[in-house]
Scaffold this motif. Structure first.
Motif, PDB file in Angstrom:
ATOM      1  N   ALA A  14      62.948  45.988   6.195  1.00 12.40           N
ATOM      2  CA  ALA A  14      64.330  46.064   5.715  1.00 12.40           C
ATOM      3  C   ALA A  14      64.593  47.479   5.234  1.00 12.40           C
ATOM      4  O   ALA A  14      63.748  48.088   4.564  1.00 12.40           O
ATOM      5  CB  ALA A  14      64.575  45.079   4.569  1.00 12.40           C
ATOM      6  N   ALA A  15      65.761  48.002   5.537  1.00 10.77           N
ATOM      7  CA  ALA A  15      66.071  49.397   5.217  1.00 10.77           C
ATOM      8  C   ALA A  15      65.914  49.699   3.734  1.00 10.77           C
ATOM      9  O   ALA A  15      65.364  50.742   3.355  1.00 10.77           O
ATOM     10  CB  ALA A  15      67.487  49.740   5.683  1.00 10.77           C
ATOM     11  N   ASN A  16      66.382  48.802   2.863  1.00 15.91           N
ATOM     12  CA  ASN A  16      66.361  49.136   1.431  1.00 15.91           C
ATOM     13  C   ASN A  16      64.945  49.226   0.881  1.00 15.91           C
ATOM     14  O   ASN A  16      64.718  49.891  -0.128  1.00 15.91           O
ATOM     15  CB  ASN A  16      67.209  48.133   0.640  1.00 15.91           C
ATOM     16  N   GLN A  17      63.976  48.594   1.532  1.00 12.96           N
ATOM     17  CA  GLN A  17      62.600  48.622   1.062  1.00 12.96           C
ATOM     18  C   GLN A  17      61.737  49.627   1.825  1.00 12.96           C
ATOM     19  O   GLN A  17      60.620  49.928   1.399  1.00 12.96           O
ATOM     20  CB  GLN A  17      61.992  47.222   1.209  1.00 12.96           C
ATOM     21  N   LEU A  55      62.390  54.629 -12.819  1.00 13.68           N
ATOM     22  CA  LEU A  55      61.957  54.789 -11.427  1.00 13.68           C
ATOM     23  C   LEU A  55      62.718  53.787 -10.558  1.00 13.68           C
ATOM     24  O   LEU A  55      62.774  52.597 -10.863  1.00 13.68           O
ATOM     25  CB  LEU A  55      60.451  54.540 -11.313  1.00 13.68           C
ATOM     26  N   TYR A  56      63.286  54.284  -9.470  1.00 16.54           N
ATOM     27  CA  TYR A  56      64.031  53.454  -8.521  1.00 16.54           C
ATOM     28  C   TYR A  56      63.287  53.486  -7.186  1.00 16.54           C
ATOM     29  O   TYR A  56      63.484  54.411  -6.380  1.00 16.54           O
ATOM     30  CB  TYR A  56      65.458  53.975  -8.375  1.00 16.54           C
ATOM     31  N   PRO A  57      62.420  52.505  -6.934  1.00 16.01           N
ATOM     32  CA  PRO A  57      61.524  52.591  -5.764  1.00 16.01           C
ATOM     33  C   PRO A  57      62.238  52.593  -4.422  1.00 16.01           C
ATOM     34  O   PRO A  57      61.715  53.138  -3.444  1.00 16.01           O
ATOM     35  CB  PRO A  57      60.624  51.359  -5.909  1.00 16.01           C
ATOM     36  N   CYS A  58      63.435  51.986  -4.337  1.00 17.29           N
ATOM     37  CA  CYS A  58      64.134  51.961  -3.054  1.00 17.29           C
ATOM     38  C   CYS A  58      64.678  53.330  -2.664  1.00 17.29           C
ATOM     39  O   CYS A  58      65.039  53.538  -1.504  1.00 17.29           O
ATOM     40  CB  CYS A  58      65.272  50.935  -3.093  1.00 17.29           C
ATOM     41  N   HIS A  59      64.761  54.260  -3.624  1.00 14.44           N
ATOM     42  CA  HIS A  59      65.264  55.593  -3.289  1.00 14.44           C
ATOM     43  C   HIS A  59      64.362  56.279  -2.269  1.00 14.44           C
ATOM     44  O   HIS A  59      64.846  56.992  -1.389  1.00 14.44           O
ATOM     45  CB  HIS A  59      65.366  56.444  -4.552  1.00 14.44           C
ATOM     46  N   ASP A  60      63.063  56.060  -2.414  1.00 14.47           N
ATOM     47  CA  ASP A  60      62.110  56.671  -1.485  1.00 14.47           C
ATOM     48  C   ASP A  60      61.586  55.675  -0.454  1.00 14.47           C
ATOM     49  O   ASP A  60      61.227  56.071   0.656  1.00 14.47           O
ATOM     50  CB  ASP A  60      60.917  57.265  -2.242  1.00 14.47           C
ATOM     51  N   GLY A  61      61.534  54.376  -0.829  1.00 11.75           N
ATOM     52  CA  GLY A  61      60.906  53.408   0.056  1.00 11.75           C
ATOM     53  C   GLY A  61      59.552  53.932   0.492  1.00 11.75           C
ATOM     54  O   GLY A  61      58.751  54.367  -0.342  1.00 11.75           O
ATOM     55  N   VAL A  62      59.286  53.928   1.782  1.00 11.81           N
ATOM     56  CA  VAL A  62      58.102  54.613   2.318  1.00 11.81           C
ATOM     57  C   VAL A  62      58.543  55.675   3.315  1.00 11.81           C
ATOM     58  O   VAL A  62      57.785  56.093   4.184  1.00 11.81           O
ATOM     59  CB  VAL A  62      57.090  53.624   2.939  1.00 11.81           C
ATOM     60  N   HIS A 129      70.911  43.202   5.027  1.00  7.95           N
ATOM     61  CA  HIS A 129      69.640  42.770   4.442  1.00  7.95           C
ATOM     62  C   HIS A 129      69.581  43.284   3.006  1.00  7.95           C
ATOM     63  O   HIS A 129      68.831  44.203   2.686  1.00  7.95           O
ATOM     64  CB  HIS A 129      68.464  43.304   5.267  1.00  7.95           C
ATOM     65  N   TYR A 130      70.428  42.726   2.136  1.00 11.07           N
ATOM     66  CA  TYR A 130      70.492  43.132   0.725  1.00 11.07           C
ATOM     67  C   TYR A 130      70.847  44.612   0.590  1.00 11.07           C
ATOM     68  O   TYR A 130      70.341  45.304  -0.287  1.00 11.07           O
ATOM     69  CB  TYR A 130      69.177  42.837  -0.001  1.00 11.07           C
ATOM     70  N   VAL A 427      58.208  48.544  -0.098  1.00 12.90           N
ATOM     71  CA  VAL A 427      58.455  48.146  -1.484  1.00 12.90           C
ATOM     72  C   VAL A 427      58.747  46.648  -1.537  1.00 12.90           C
ATOM     73  O   VAL A 427      59.552  46.131  -0.758  1.00 12.90           O
ATOM     74  CB  VAL A 427      59.646  48.934  -2.067  1.00 12.90           C
ATOM     75  N   SER A 428      58.102  45.939  -2.455  1.00 10.46           N
ATOM     76  CA  SER A 428      58.381  44.522  -2.648  1.00 10.46           C
ATOM     77  C   SER A 428      59.801  44.351  -3.188  1.00 10.46           C
ATOM     78  O   SER A 428      60.222  45.067  -4.095  1.00 10.46           O
ATOM     79  CB  SER A 428      57.375  43.920  -3.637  1.00 10.46           C
ATOM     80  N   ASN A 429      60.533  43.395  -2.629  1.00 12.41           N
ATOM     81  CA  ASN A 429      61.936  43.236  -2.988  1.00 12.41           C
ATOM     82  C   ASN A 429      62.117  42.675  -4.394  1.00 12.41           C
ATOM     83  O   ASN A 429      62.795  43.266  -5.233  1.00 12.41           O
ATOM     84  CB  ASN A 429      62.637  42.325  -1.981  1.00 12.41           C
ATOM     85  N   ALA A 430      61.528  41.534  -4.674  1.00 15.25           N
ATOM     86  CA  ALA A 430      61.751  40.878  -5.959  1.00 15.25           C
ATOM     87  C   ALA A 430      61.112  41.642  -7.116  1.00 15.25           C
ATOM     88  O   ALA A 430      61.652  41.665  -8.223  1.00 15.25           O
ATOM     89  CB  ALA A 430      61.212  39.452  -5.913  1.00 15.25           C
ATOM     90  N   ASP A 431      59.957  42.285  -6.843  1.00 15.38           N
ATOM     91  CA  ASP A 431      59.213  42.934  -7.917  1.00 15.38           C
ATOM     92  C   ASP A 431      59.356  44.453  -7.948  1.00 15.38           C
ATOM     93  O   ASP A 431      59.038  45.077  -8.950  1.00 15.38           O
ATOM     94  CB  ASP A 431      57.720  42.586  -7.799  1.00 15.38           C
ATOM     95  N   GLY A 432      59.773  45.046  -6.850  1.00 16.88           N
ATOM     96  CA  GLY A 432      59.941  46.490  -6.824  1.00 16.88           C
ATOM     97  C   GLY A 432      58.643  47.257  -6.937  1.00 16.88           C
ATOM     98  O   GLY A 432      58.612  48.366  -7.483  1.00 16.88           O
TER      99      GLY A 432
END
Length: 475
Positions: A14-17, A55-62, A129-130, A427-432
């Motif tokens: 998913a793009a956001n993760q 920290l906002y993990p979705c900013h970088d994702g992987v 996707h969220y 990145v895990s969605n529910a837990d970040g």
């Protein structure tokens, strides 16, 4: 057990993760870009304004945005036939309200499709996707507003026209039935409740059901548009399948399990597959004090915009018990502990047989093709001194689920493909968090945001490569 020729083996993201580059090349913030990191014990926090100390993990994702060539080459090395990914709505319309799309965002996905075509990998695209633009949540409370329908249809039509002929399998919404639970209030429906706890949002059934109705109408309109744009397009729904068993033969437990399966699994898919609300909807609305406001023509739109195929996620099952003294399961779904099943470190029951059961249940109900588009084991992976990652536990989990899926095919269920979740760590969605890994490919990214983003193959990489090469005969 033999998988059909042309079976779509692959993986899902998913793009956001996964994507990162959250503010690059004109992209606007999505709802999940405004959620901080967390873990199994500490929920992510929704911050209407970005906090420089969080920290906002979705900013970088992987950072798939800058690694897409390398990542798709790895998928091709495994032999992927299909890659499920999502298009990031605010990368195309940064706030959602623009009249014209962001060309730089469209060009990024042009390049992604180029790479997939280079290796002969078929795309399966999730339109939402969220990843709602946060501006829609802020200005009109997300899907609580009927006005969001037109914004979504504009976006969906834009990308389906742009990539006409390059993608012919589309999913309108990821896990649309997340909106049946309070956790979906913000994550899925983009509703700002004022409570920062992502996992435990205050419930408002009237608002949830109304927002879901707007999503149903939007999904049906996108299905109609997809068919008009390209007669070869196949449009699908996507359901988080939450299989419920009665804990005991007590009729009260049997009835509770039946109600949970109807509520969580079939309310949404009945609308999207059959084109009408299920027979049990009225009682649900009455008991929750809900009255759906429908515009003239809505029911006709739902009837005209039914999907061509059904997709779902499957990770675990649950037990329904009316006995309050029963030990409860610690996973997101709740329910009583199943004494016959082992659990993951995140307390998710491991139930491969449940996949065969649910595939038969769904096919018996709908008689349309099915794809398993999310399944997998989230766990900690240890990197050995030599860099090796011996994830035999993941291989065992996937092997047993593939066997169960194969048995369902022998049963007569028409299954098109299998795309395990997080085929490359994300990145895990529910837990970040990054610690909960799913991939065949390890990404050097950690919960504190550090890491080189370097990719490396786990033991499961070579195993899945053989599974695909043998079309499921070598497990």
């Amino acid at each position: 057990m033999k998988f059909p020729d042309g079976f779509l083996w692959g993986g899902a993201t998913a793009a956001n993760q996964f994507e990162g580059a959250w503010d690059v090349d004109g992209k606007g913030p999505s709802c999940m870009d405004m959620a901080t990191n967390g873990n199994h014990h500490t929920p992510r926090q929704i911050t209407p304004e970005l906090d420089p100390n969080r920290l906002y993990p979705c900013h970088d994702g992987v950072d798939f945005y800058h690694h897409y060539k390398e990542d798709i080459a790895l998928l091709a090395e495994m032999g992927f036939k299909c890659f499920r990914f999502s298009i990031n709505w605010p990368r195309i319309y940064p706030t959602g309200f623009e009249d014209e799309p962001n060309e730089a965002g469209l060009e990024f996905y042009d390049r992604v499709f180029d790479e997939l075509e280079r290796y002969g990998i078929e795309p399966l695209v999730t339109l939402s996707h969220y990843e709602m633009p946060f501006a829609i949540a802020r200005r009109q409370n997300g899907w609580a507003s009927r006005g969001t329908i037109d914004l979504y249809v504009k976006y969906a039509t834009t990308v389906m026209r742009r990539y006409r002929g390059r993608c012919r399998k589309w999913l309108t919404f990821n896990e649309i039935n997340a909106g049946m639970m309070p956790i979906g209030m913000y994550m899925s429906l983009g509703i700002l409740t004022g409570d920062p706890d992502l996992r435990h949002q205050p419930d408002n059934p009237q608002q949830r059901y109304q927002a879901l109705h707007h999503q149903f109408v939007a999904s049906a309109l996108a299905v109609k548009a997809g068919h008009e744009i390209d007669l070869e397009n196949k449009m699908g729904c996507m359901i988080a399948y939450m299989l419920a068993y009665p804990l005991t033969p007590n009729p009260a437990d049997v009835e509770l399990a039946r109600e949970r399966n109807q509520y969580r699994n079939y309310y949404c898919s009945d609308v999207q597959v059959r084109g009408e609300y299920p027979y049990f909807a009225r009682r649900m609305w009455d008991e929750e004090g809900v009255e759906i406001d429908m515009a003239p023509g809505d029911l006709e739109i739902l009837k005209q915009g039914t999907v061509d195929f059904y997709t779902h996620s499957y990770y675990q099952s649950q037990c329904a018990s009316t006995d309050a003294s029963q030990e409860t399961s610690g996973n997101l779904l709740g329910g009583a502990k199943n004494p016959y099943l082992k659990e993951t470190a995140w307390e998710w029951p491991i139930d491969p047989a449940g996949l065969r059961i649910m595939l038969n249940q769904v096919y018996e109900r709908y008689q349309i093709p099915i794809m398993v588009v999310e399944n997998g084991l989230g766990c900690r992976d240890e990197v050995g001194p030599d860099g090796a990652i011996e994830d035999d536990y993941r291989i065992e989990y996937l092997r047993e689920h593939i066997k169960a899926m194969g048995e369902a095919i022998v049963d007569g269920v028409e299954v098109w493909g299998y795309t395990p979740w997080g085929c490359i760590d994300l990145v895990s969605n529910a837990d970040g968090e990054m610690a909960k890994r799913y991939g065949f490919v390890y990404v050097d990214k950690h919960d504190d945001g550090t890491g080189t983003m370097a990719r490396s193959r786990k033991k499961s990489f070579a195993w899945y490569q053989k599974v695909i090469e043998s079309n499921g005969e070598v497990l």
